[in-house]
Design a protein around this motif. Structure first.
Motif, PDB file in Angstrom:
ATOM      1  N   UNK A 377      44.108 -52.375 -29.521  1.00 35.65           N
ATOM      2  CA  UNK A 377      45.173 -52.181 -30.515  1.00 35.65           C
ATOM      3  C   UNK A 377      45.194 -50.750 -31.033  1.00 35.65           C
ATOM      4  N   UNK A 378      46.365 -50.375 -31.544  1.00 35.17           N
ATOM      5  CA  UNK A 378      46.475 -49.109 -32.269  1.00 35.17           C
ATOM      6  C   UNK A 378      45.950 -49.253 -33.685  1.00 35.17           C
ATOM      7  N   UNK A 379      46.149 -50.428 -34.238  1.00 32.37           N
ATOM      8  CA  UNK A 379      45.793 -50.665 -35.635  1.00 32.37           C
ATOM      9  C   UNK A 379      45.334 -52.107 -35.790  1.00 32.37           C
ATOM     10  N   UNK A 380      44.133 -52.301 -36.286  1.00 35.01           N
ATOM     11  CA  UNK A 380      43.603 -53.655 -36.422  1.00 35.01           C
ATOM     12  C   UNK A 380      44.360 -54.481 -37.451  1.00 35.01           C
ATOM     13  N   UNK A 381      44.878 -53.831 -38.450  1.00 40.91           N
ATOM     14  CA  UNK A 381      45.584 -54.573 -39.502  1.00 40.91           C
ATOM     15  C   UNK A 381      46.910 -55.115 -38.989  1.00 40.91           C
ATOM     16  N   UNK A 382      47.668 -54.277 -38.301  1.00 40.82           N
ATOM     17  CA  UNK A 382      48.981 -54.707 -37.804  1.00 40.82           C
ATOM     18  C   UNK A 382      48.890 -55.401 -36.437  1.00 40.82           C
ATOM     19  N   UNK A 383      47.766 -55.191 -35.753  1.00 38.21           N
ATOM     20  CA  UNK A 383      47.533 -55.740 -34.409  1.00 38.21           C
ATOM     21  C   UNK A 383      48.527 -55.185 -33.377  1.00 38.21           C
ATOM     22  N   UNK A 384      49.092 -54.029 -33.673  1.00 37.81           N
ATOM     23  CA  UNK A 384      49.992 -53.411 -32.710  1.00 37.81           C
ATOM     24  C   UNK A 384      49.215 -53.083 -31.439  1.00 37.81           C
ATOM     25  N   UNK A 385      49.686 -53.519 -30.270  1.00 36.01           N
ATOM     26  CA  UNK A 385      48.967 -53.246 -29.023  1.00 36.01           C
ATOM     27  C   UNK A 385      48.799 -51.741 -28.794  1.00 36.01           C
ATOM     28  N   UNK A 386      47.715 -51.388 -28.116  1.00 33.60           N
ATOM     29  CA  UNK A 386      47.435 -49.982 -27.849  1.00 33.60           C
ATOM     30  C   UNK A 386      48.548 -49.341 -27.028  1.00 33.60           C
ATOM     31  N   UNK A 387      49.160 -50.115 -26.136  1.00 37.01           N
ATOM     32  CA  UNK A 387      50.340 -49.652 -25.390  1.00 37.01           C
ATOM     33  C   UNK A 387      51.401 -50.743 -25.473  1.00 37.01           C
ATOM     34  N   UNK A 388      52.675 -50.386 -25.354  1.00 28.88           N
ATOM     35  CA  UNK A 388      53.736 -51.399 -25.445  1.00 28.88           C
ATOM     36  C   UNK A 388      53.659 -52.398 -24.296  1.00 28.88           C
ATOM     37  N   UNK A 389      54.297 -53.541 -24.482  1.00 25.58           N
ATOM     38  CA  UNK A 389      54.350 -54.565 -23.449  1.00 25.58           C
ATOM     39  C   UNK A 389      54.959 -53.996 -22.172  1.00 25.58           C
ATOM     40  N   UNK A 390      54.265 -54.174 -21.057  1.00 27.28           N
ATOM     41  CA  UNK A 390      54.731 -53.726 -19.738  1.00 27.28           C
ATOM     42  C   UNK A 390      54.949 -52.218 -19.680  1.00 27.28           C
ATOM     43  N   UNK A 391      54.110 -51.478 -20.405  1.00 26.27           N
ATOM     44  CA  UNK A 391      54.251 -50.025 -20.452  1.00 26.27           C
ATOM     45  C   UNK A 391      53.992 -49.403 -19.094  1.00 26.27           C
ATOM     46  N   UNK A 392      54.676 -48.284 -18.842  1.00 20.23           N
ATOM     47  CA  UNK A 392      54.481 -47.528 -17.608  1.00 20.23           C
ATOM     48  C   UNK A 392      54.546 -46.042 -17.930  1.00 20.23           C
ATOM     49  N   UNK A 393      54.057 -45.232 -17.000  1.00 15.22           N
ATOM     50  CA  UNK A 393      54.143 -43.786 -17.179  1.00 15.22           C
ATOM     51  C   UNK A 393      53.404 -43.297 -18.409  1.00 15.22           C
ATOM     52  N   UNK A 394      54.015 -42.390 -19.127  1.00 19.42           N
ATOM     53  CA  UNK A 394      53.374 -41.780 -20.290  1.00 19.42           C
ATOM     54  C   UNK A 394      53.043 -42.810 -21.360  1.00 19.42           C
ATOM     55  N   UNK A 395      53.859 -43.853 -21.472  1.00 24.09           N
ATOM     56  CA  UNK A 395      53.618 -44.875 -22.495  1.00 24.09           C
ATOM     57  C   UNK A 395      52.313 -45.618 -22.253  1.00 24.09           C
ATOM     58  N   UNK A 396      51.871 -45.615 -21.000  1.00 24.93           N
ATOM     59  CA  UNK A 396      50.639 -46.338 -20.658  1.00 24.93           C
ATOM     60  C   UNK A 396      49.428 -45.417 -20.601  1.00 24.93           C
ATOM     61  N   UNK A 397      49.580 -44.186 -21.036  1.00 26.95           N
ATOM     62  CA  UNK A 397      48.517 -43.187 -20.899  1.00 26.95           C
ATOM     63  C   UNK A 397      47.184 -43.624 -21.500  1.00 26.95           C
ATOM     64  N   UNK A 398      47.135 -44.234 -22.679  1.00 24.62           N
ATOM     65  CA  UNK A 398      45.832 -44.620 -23.228  1.00 24.62           C
ATOM     66  C   UNK A 398      45.039 -45.557 -22.325  1.00 24.62           C
ATOM     67  N   UNK A 399      45.714 -46.509 -21.704  1.00 31.44           N
ATOM     68  CA  UNK A 399      45.008 -47.427 -20.813  1.00 31.44           C
ATOM     69  C   UNK A 399      44.631 -46.745 -19.498  1.00 31.44           C
ATOM     70  N   UNK A 400      45.499 -45.856 -19.021  1.00 26.70           N
ATOM     71  CA  UNK A 400      45.183 -45.103 -17.804  1.00 26.70           C
ATOM     72  C   UNK A 400      43.961 -44.214 -18.030  1.00 26.70           C
ATOM     73  N   UNK A 401      43.866 -43.609 -19.206  1.00 31.45           N
ATOM     74  CA  UNK A 401      42.709 -42.777 -19.530  1.00 31.45           C
ATOM     75  C   UNK A 401      41.436 -43.610 -19.563  1.00 31.45           C
TER      76      UNK A 401
END
Length: 452
Positions: A377-401
Motif C-alpha cells: 500500500x501507499x498508505x496503511x490508513x487509507x489502504x490505497x494500493x501501492x500501484x493502481x489496479x492493472x497498472x502498466x508502464x510508469x504507473x507500475x514502477x514501484x512494483x517493477x523496482x
C-alpha cells in the motif's frame, strides 16, 4: 548443489533463437527479455551467466516438490522406457494408479478422475459436466479469480486477462467473493464479510434465476488474484446455497492443491466437499503437463449409460501419470505436505508478519502453508494500493523496482499488481525460506519509499 560453469555465449545463442521463433504467452513480444535458464535443482534455478536464483515463485506456483526431484525424474525415465504413449481408451498402470492415489486424497466421494493436460482444460470439462448434469447454462464465478486461458476458462476468470477475450455472451455471471481487507460489503471483520458475501451471492442468484445456473466455481484459496483465504463459514455457506438451488459446486484447486496450502487439498482446512474439484500444477509439479477433474458419484453416474461428450488425445498420458504417481508417493513418504504446513506456521507466516512491523508499505499479510501474499500500500490508513489496479508502464514502477531488486539479490519473485506472493516450493528448507525473507526485507525499502 553444483552449478555448471558459466557459458554466456550459449545463453545468448539460446535467447537469440527464442527471440527469432518463440511466441510468448501474455506478452508484448518486442518488449520482453526472457532469461535463458541453464538448469535447476530443489528450490533454485540458474542462468548461463552463473547467476543462481532462489525460486520464490515456484515458476508459476507449480513446482511444489521442487526442481528435479530424483524420484520423479526416475519415474519419467522408467515409464518412457516402458510405454511412452497410448490412447485414453486403454487401461494402463500409471493412469490407473495416478487416479487411485488422487481419489484417496480428494474429499467425500470424488472418486472418479477425468485427466486433462492442465488446469484450464480441467475447468473447461468441469463446467461441461455441470451443464450436462443440470441441463442449465450459466456459470457463476468471482471477479477476483483466474481459471485458465481457454475459451470458457478465460470467461470464468475475473482478472483483467479476461477483458481482451470476453465476448460478453459466455454464459458466465461474475460476483464479489469475500476479501475482508478490501471489503465490497463494508465489513469490519471476517464474520461480517462472510455473512454479507453470502447474502450478496444469494441475491445475485435470485436475480439471475436459480433455475438457470448450472454451477458456482471458486478457487478454494484465490491464487494469482491475491492469496485470499475464505473467512470461516464461507465455503460451507456456498455449499448450502448450491444444495438449496440444485447448483453444482466446483472448487478450483489447480494452484491451491497438493500441499501448497499445507494440506493435500486446501479445502481440507474447511471440511467441505464440492461436487467437482479441479487440479493440475502440484499434482506432478509440472514435470509433464497434467490436470484433471475429480467427480462426485452422483455426477459420474450420469454417464454410466450415456457417453460423456468430451475427450483429449493426451488424457491421462502415461508419462504425465507416472510423474504424478512418483510425486504423490514422494510427498507422502517424505512428509512434504506436513513440511509445507510447518514452514508456513513457523517461518513464512511469522517472518512476513515481522516484516510488516518494519515496512510501512505492507498493508496486510495473509496466507497458509507455502501460499502467502503481501498486500502493498501507499498508505496503511487509507489502504490505497501501492500501484493502481492493472497498472502498466510508469504507473507500475514501484512494483517493477521491487521485482528488479529481488532478482539482483538472487531471489526470483512472484508479483501481481500491488502484491508480492511468497510461494516457494513445498520442499523449501527453513534456511532457504529465511534467506528469501532477508532479501525481501532489503528490497522492500524501495516500496517503502513510495508510501505517504
Amino acid at each position: 548443489m553444483s552449478i555448471p560453469t558459466a557459458d554466456s555465449a550459449a545463453g545468448q545463442a539460446i535467447k537469440a533463437v527464442d527471440r527469432a521463433h518463440v511466441f510468448h504467452s501474455w506478452s508484448a513480444q518486442a518488449l520482453i527479455d526472457p532469461l535463458a535458464v541453464a538448469g535447476a535443482e530443489g528450490s533454485y534455478f540458474w542462468d548461463y551467466d552463473g547467476n543462481r536464483y532462489l525460486d520464490f515463485s515456484s515458476q508459476l506456483v507449480n513446482t511444489n516438490i521442487g526442481h528435479q526431484h530424483p524420484k520423479v525424474v526416475a519415474a519419467i525415465q522408467e515409464q518412457a522406457a516402458k510405454l511412452c504413449t497410448v490412447a485414453p481408451g486403454f487401461a494402463v498402470e500409471s493412469r490407473s494408479e495416478a487416479a487411485r492415489l488422487i481419489a484417496e486424497r480428494t474429499p467425500g466421494d470424488l472418486d472418479k478422475i477425468f485427466f486433462t493436460n492442465g488446469g484450464a482444460e480441467a475447468n473447461e470439462n468441469a463446467i461441461r459436466l455441470a451443464r450436462l448434469h443440470t441441463g442449465r447454462q450459466k456459470i457463476m464465478s468471482t471477479y477476483r479469480s483466474y481459471h485458465g486461458a481457454t475459451a470458457n476458462a478465460i470467461a470464468l476468470t475475473g482478472d483483467p486477462r479476461r477483458w481482451p477475450n470476453d465476448t460478453g455472451v459466455s454464459g458466465v455471471v461474475h460476483f464479489w467473493g469475500p476479501y475482508t481487507y478490501r471489503s465490497n460489503f463494508h465489513a469490519e471483520n471476517d464474520a461480517q464479510e462472510c455473512e454479507r458475501a453470502l447474502e450478496h451471492l444469494e441475491q445475485v442468484i435470485a436475480f439471475e434465476g436459480p433455475g438457470t445456473i448450472a454451477a458456482i466455481i471458486l478457487e478454494t484459496v484465490v491464487g494469482t488474484a491475491g492469496v485470499l483465504i475464505p473467512p470461516p463459514g464461507y465455503l460451507a455457506g456456498v455449499r448450502e446455497i448450491c444444495d438449496k438451488y440444485g447448483i453444482v459446486f466446483i472448487l478450483d484447486e489447480v494452484m491451491a492443491g497438493f500441499g501448497r496450502a499445507g494440506e493435500w487439498f486446501a479445502v481440507d482446512h474447511w471440511d467441505v466437499t464440492p461436487d467437482l474439484l479441479t487440479f493440475a500444477k502440484g499434482v506432478n509439479s509440472g514435470y509433464v503437463p497434467l490436470g484433471g477433474v475429480a467427480i462426485s458419484a452422483e455426477i459420474a453416474a450420469r454417464f454410466d449409460e450415456r457417453p460423456y461428450p468430451g475427450g483429449l488425445t493426451y488424457s491421462g498420458h502415461p508419462l504425465a501419470c507416472a510423474s504424478a504417481v512418483a510425486t504423490i508417493n514422494a510427498m507422502a513418504d517424505e512428509g512434504i505436505v506436513e513440511h509445507a504446513r510447518h514452514i508456513g506456521e513457523t517461518v513464512l507466516g511469522p517472518g512476513l508478519r515481522e516484516l510488516a512491523e518494519r515496512h510501512p508499505s505492507i498493508g496486510e499479510v495473509r496466507g497458509l502453508g507455502v501460499f502467502w501474499a503481501l498486500d502493498l500500500v501507499k498508505n496503511r490508513e487509507t489502504r490505497e494500493p501501492l500501484v493502481p489496479y492493472n497498472a502498466a508502464g510508469a504507473a507500475n514502477a514501484p512494483m517493477a523496482e521491487l521485482a528488479a531488486a529481488c532478482k539482483q539479490r538472487g531471489l526470483w519473485p512472484f508479483i501481481n499488481m500491488n502484491r508480492f506472493h511468497a510461494v516457494p516450493p513445498c520442499t523449501v528448507s527453513e534456511e532457504e525460506a529465511k534467506a528469501g525473507l532477508a532479501v525481501l526485507d532489503e528490497a522492500l525499502s524501495l516500496a517503502d519509499a513510495h508510501t505517504v
